[in-house]
Design an enzyme around this catalytic site. Structure first.
Site, PDB file in Angstrom:
ATOM      1  N   CYS A  97       0.830  -1.214   0.000  1.00 56.76           N
ATOM      2  CA  CYS A  97       0.000   0.000   0.000  1.00 56.76           C
ATOM      3  C   CYS A  97       0.865   1.265   0.000  1.00 56.76           C
ATOM      4  CB  CYS A  97      -1.002  -0.033   1.155  1.00 56.76           C
ATOM      5  SG  CYS A  97      -2.348   1.142   0.919  1.00 56.76           S
ATOM      6  N   HIS A 205      -3.803  -5.145   0.670  1.00 58.88           N
ATOM      7  CA  HIS A 205      -3.246  -5.495   1.977  1.00 58.88           C
ATOM      8  C   HIS A 205      -3.261  -7.004   2.213  1.00 58.88           C
ATOM      9  CE1 HIS A 205      -2.710  -1.498   3.866  1.00 58.88           C
ATOM     10  NE2 HIS A 205      -3.699  -1.128   3.073  1.00 58.88           N
ATOM     11  N   GLU A 207      -1.537  -8.698   4.166  1.00 62.54           N
ATOM     12  CA  GLU A 207      -1.297  -9.050   5.578  1.00 62.54           C
ATOM     13  C   GLU A 207      -2.590  -9.253   6.363  1.00 62.54           C
ATOM     14  OE1 GLU A 207      -1.099  -6.078   4.339  1.00 62.54           O
ATOM     15  OE2 GLU A 207      -1.945  -4.634   5.765  1.00 62.54           O
TER      16      GLU A 207
END
Ligand code: MN
Length: 227
Positions: A97, A205, A207
């Site tokens: 990001c 994202h 994660e």
């Protein structure tokens, strides 16, 4: 010995730490105030540039638009310095990001300051909750490093569903990088340096999916490159 992955500090740190751990790496959260980038470089095997607020447009030669929300003081300088050192040393780097935007600017690229006000007909790239909410699909370039790592997740037409929490995007792509994923509206969603050991940036994202493992292969590929 597990590879030490330096993670620049950010607001939603926990999911990065957990994703690195689950991929077999040892997360090391960096201290902007106490560790000069050159010193950090001697202590890590890989660099993870995480999400956050906007880069000061002065870094790519533009005046700030009304939509700018600047990051914490000192963070631009710290991360851009680190990204440049990592690029020069061919240190494995994963950028997420804001991290993708930092990587591009550090290497000489530029940003779109605000998708909604600058790109007519763009998709909604700011779907804030839950963190793993699917916002749009991305089209991944066949043969890229990203494609290789995500192969099991991609459809036959190289499509992957992602979350999206960004109001900015890449404009000019830095020299030496290739675009490896785009959203259907043309927004750049991933870049990489084909000649690097591992230098991959994604606009979504990954994660936030550690519980279900959708993007574990991306973190595993990164950590493996750091060995
Ligand atoms: Mn997006």
């Amino acid at each position: 010995m597990p590879s030490v992955i330096g993670i620049s500090p950010c607001r939603l740190l926990a999911d990065y730490v957990e994703s690195v751990r689950r991929a077999g790496g040892e997360p090391r959260v960096l201290d902007i105030a106490a560790e000069p980038p050159a010193q950090v470089m001697t202590a890590i095997n890989g660099l993870l540039l995480p999400g956050g607020a906007d880069i000061d447009p002065a870094w790519y030669g533009e005046e700030p638009s009304a939509t700018i929300r600047l990051a914490e003081a000192g963070r631009d300088q710290f991360e851009i310095d680190l990204a440049r050192l990592a690029l020069a040393a061919n240190l494995p780097t994963l950028a997420v990001c804001r991290g993708l935007q930092v990587l591009n600017v550090a290497a000489g690229g530029t940003l779109l300051q605000d998708i909604r006000s600058q790109i007519a007909g763009a998709l909604d790239h700011s779907v804030e909750t839950p963190l793993y909410a699917i916002a749009h699909e991305v089209w991944v370039s066949r043969g890229s490093r990203l494609w290789t790592l995500l192969q099991e997740k991609l459809t036959e037409s190289e499509v992957c569903q992602v979350n999206s929490r960004h109001h900015q995007a890449l404009k000019q792509i830095a020299g030496g990088f290739e675009v490896t994923a785009t959203a259907p509206d043309g927004i750049v969603e991933a870049i990489e340096r084909p000649d690097a050991k591992f230098c991959v940036g994604v606009q979504w994202h990954p994660e936030n999916f550690w519980r279900t493992g959708e993007f574990r292969s991306l973190f595993e590929g990164f950590v493996a490159a750091c060995e």
